[in-house]
Enzyme design. Structure first.
Site, PDB file in Angstrom:
ATOM      1  CE  LYS A  21      -4.038  -1.960   2.347  1.00 31.56           C
ATOM      2  NZ  LYS A  21      -5.014  -1.815   3.438  1.00 31.56           N
ATOM      3  CG  ASP A  59      -8.129   0.091   4.135  1.00 31.26           C
ATOM      4  OD1 ASP A  59      -8.848  -0.746   3.556  1.00 31.26           O
ATOM      5  OD2 ASP A  59      -6.874   0.037   4.122  1.00 31.26           O
TER       6      ASP A  59
HETATM    7  P1  NAD Z   1      -0.331  -3.231  11.609  1.00 24.79           P
HETATM    8  O1  NAD Z   1       0.712  -4.279  11.718  1.00 24.79           O
HETATM    9  O2  NAD Z   1      -0.067  -1.994  10.836  1.00 24.79           O
HETATM   10  O3  NAD Z   1      -0.749  -2.765  13.088  1.00 24.79           O
HETATM   11  C1  NAD Z   1      -0.949  -3.722  14.102  1.00 24.79           C
HETATM   12  C2  NAD Z   1      -1.373  -3.022  15.408  1.00 24.79           C
HETATM   13  O4  NAD Z   1      -1.632  -4.057  16.362  1.00 24.79           O
HETATM   14  C3  NAD Z   1      -0.297  -2.112  16.006  1.00 24.79           C
HETATM   15  O5  NAD Z   1      -0.913  -0.932  16.513  1.00 24.79           O
HETATM   16  C4  NAD Z   1       0.265  -2.935  17.174  1.00 24.79           C
HETATM   17  O6  NAD Z   1       0.714  -2.130  18.254  1.00 24.79           O
HETATM   18  C5  NAD Z   1      -0.968  -3.719  17.603  1.00 24.79           C
HETATM   19  N1  NAD Z   1      -0.638  -4.961  18.308  1.00 24.79           N
HETATM   20  C6  NAD Z   1      -0.033  -6.062  17.792  1.00 24.79           C
HETATM   21  N2  NAD Z   1       0.119  -6.999  18.763  1.00 24.79           N
HETATM   22  C7  NAD Z   1      -0.419  -6.469  19.902  1.00 24.79           C
HETATM   23  C8  NAD Z   1      -0.554  -6.951  21.235  1.00 24.79           C
HETATM   24  N3  NAD Z   1      -0.142  -8.171  21.592  1.00 24.79           N
HETATM   25  N4  NAD Z   1      -1.156  -6.137  22.138  1.00 24.79           N
HETATM   26  C9  NAD Z   1      -1.584  -4.902  21.794  1.00 24.79           C
HETATM   27  N5  NAD Z   1      -1.491  -4.402  20.530  1.00 24.79           N
HETATM   28  C10 NAD Z   1      -0.895  -5.172  19.609  1.00 24.79           C
HETATM   29  O7  NAD Z   1      -1.625  -3.987  11.061  1.00 24.79           O
HETATM   30  P2  NAD Z   1      -2.886  -3.342  10.311  1.00 24.79           P
HETATM   31  O8  NAD Z   1      -2.636  -3.345   8.862  1.00 24.79           O
HETATM   32  O9  NAD Z   1      -3.223  -2.076  10.985  1.00 24.79           O
HETATM   33  O10 NAD Z   1      -4.005  -4.450  10.578  1.00 24.79           O
HETATM   34  C11 NAD Z   1      -4.557  -4.660  11.860  1.00 24.79           C
HETATM   35  C12 NAD Z   1      -5.702  -5.676  11.755  1.00 24.79           C
HETATM   36  O11 NAD Z   1      -6.761  -5.100  10.989  1.00 24.79           O
HETATM   37  C13 NAD Z   1      -5.313  -6.967  11.020  1.00 24.79           C
HETATM   38  O12 NAD Z   1      -5.903  -8.059  11.702  1.00 24.79           O
HETATM   39  C14 NAD Z   1      -5.950  -6.820   9.660  1.00 24.79           C
HETATM   40  O13 NAD Z   1      -6.306  -8.063   9.076  1.00 24.79           O
HETATM   41  C15 NAD Z   1      -7.191  -6.016  10.011  1.00 24.79           C
HETATM   42  N6  NAD Z   1      -7.742  -5.251   8.875  1.00 24.79           N
HETATM   43  C16 NAD Z   1      -9.025  -5.444   8.559  1.00 24.79           C
HETATM   44  C17 NAD Z   1      -9.599  -4.713   7.525  1.00 24.79           C
HETATM   45  C18 NAD Z   1     -11.043  -4.929   7.162  1.00 24.79           C
HETATM   46  O14 NAD Z   1     -11.438  -4.514   6.073  1.00 24.79           O
HETATM   47  N7  NAD Z   1     -11.841  -5.540   8.018  1.00 24.79           N
HETATM   48  C19 NAD Z   1      -8.814  -3.784   6.821  1.00 24.79           C
HETATM   49  C20 NAD Z   1      -7.478  -3.589   7.194  1.00 24.79           C
HETATM   50  C21 NAD Z   1      -6.952  -4.333   8.236  1.00 24.79           C
END
Ligand code: NAD
Length: 288
Positions: A68, A100
């Protein structure tokens, strides 16, 4: 002879993507002669893939993990995607967008939430949280960002504040997860935008339990694998309204579809297709 218009999602890995099912169902429902495929593209090939797709006359592209950010360089990003540093949608003219956050806000609206003036507790400060925070602020929410590492909440809140100086939209505050109890109490909506609870990553875990929730709280988890995450299970056991990650996925896809086709997306058909596919995936995994 009519030429079928090709659309696609680029990412890596991308084989698990639900977007081909969702968009092909939408094209079929509207009688549009188009086909949507998933393309596994290495990070070093993003520019070639986007330029190639545009040269071949693709109707549009989605861009997913981990491309992205790099994709920004090979399209003409709009103000929002530039501010987020990420595009997830490119149209046939090479214009770049990020749908998003629109997906998340549309999911809240569909659930009957008036976003303007509402206090939303947003867990996480990664890519999904950033896109959601930006769109919540545009919609006039008060956003409390809480992340495991507080400095990342602060950076995100600062970026959002700088971007919102002129727009007079909602407010944003940065917090740490240590403050979770009082933050949940303040919130009308709780959104998990972390990977906590995601199958294969942080299975079975949740950052908030039922006893920390209050009546009237709406709980939204953007994680959609599993469909009912531990957080949503806790919320359901407390008798609260829940929104699952499929809603965000479908609404971001619907926003992309509208940008590409200028047509009203068949949201219900897209959602039913995604849910059916996820049920099949889940039952196949449970048989393993
Ligand atoms: P990312 O890696 O950019 O961010 C992950 C976040 O999770 C960070 O803020 C991190 O601090 C936090 N995190 C990770 N492990 C943790 C823990 N043990 N305790 C507390 N916080 C923790 O990931 P992203 O791209 O932001 O995606 C996050 C989630 O959102 C993923 O599961 C992804 O599949 C989902 N998502 C869903 C959609 C949708 O359309 N439904 C769209 C985008 C992302």
């Amino acid at each position: 002879m009519a030429v079928t218009t090709v659309y696609g999602v680029i990412g890596s890995p991308v084989g698990h993507s639900l977007s081909p099912y969702m968009h092909n169902a939408a094209f079929n429902a509207l009688g549009i002669d188009a086909a949507y495929y998933a393309f596994d593209v290495d990070k070093t090939q993003v520019g070639n893939a986007i330029r190639g797709a545009l040269a071949l006359g693709f109707g549009g592209l989605n861009v997913t993990f981990p491309l992205k950010k790099d994709a920004l360089l090979y399209c003409n990003p709009d103000a929002l995607s530039k501010r987020l540093g990420a595009v997830n949608t490119i149209d046939r003219n090479g214009e770049g967008y990020n749908t998003d956050g629109i997906g998340a806000v549309s999911a809240l609206k569909e659930a009957g939430i008036t976003v303007k003036g509402t206090t939303v507790l947003l867990l996480g400060a990664g890519g999904a949280a950033k896109a959601i925070a930006a769109q919540l602020l545009v919609a006039g929410a008060r956003v409390l960002i809480a992340n495991r590492t507080e400095s990342r909440s602060l950076i995100l809140a600062r970026q959002m504040t700088e971007a919102n100086v002129d727009c007079g939209c909602g407010d944003v505050e940065a917090h740490s997860l240590v403050e979770i109890d009082h933050l949940v109490n303040e919130a009308r909506v709780l959104i998990n935008a972390t990977t906590v609870g995601m199958r294969g990553v942080l299975d079975g875990q949740t950052l908030v339990r039922a006893h920390q929730m209050h009546s009237g709280l709406v709980v939204f988890d953007v994680v959609y694998h599993p469909l009912e995450t531990p957080l949503l299970r806790e919320a359901r056991s407390a008798g609260l309204q829940t929104i699952d990650g499929v809603k965000m996925l479908v609404h971001q896809g619907a926003a992309s579809f509208a940008l590409w086709t200028a047509k009203e997306p068949p949201v219900q058909i897209m959602e039913a297709t995604v849910r059916e596919r996820l049920l099949n995936v889940n039952s196949a995994e449970n048989e393993d």
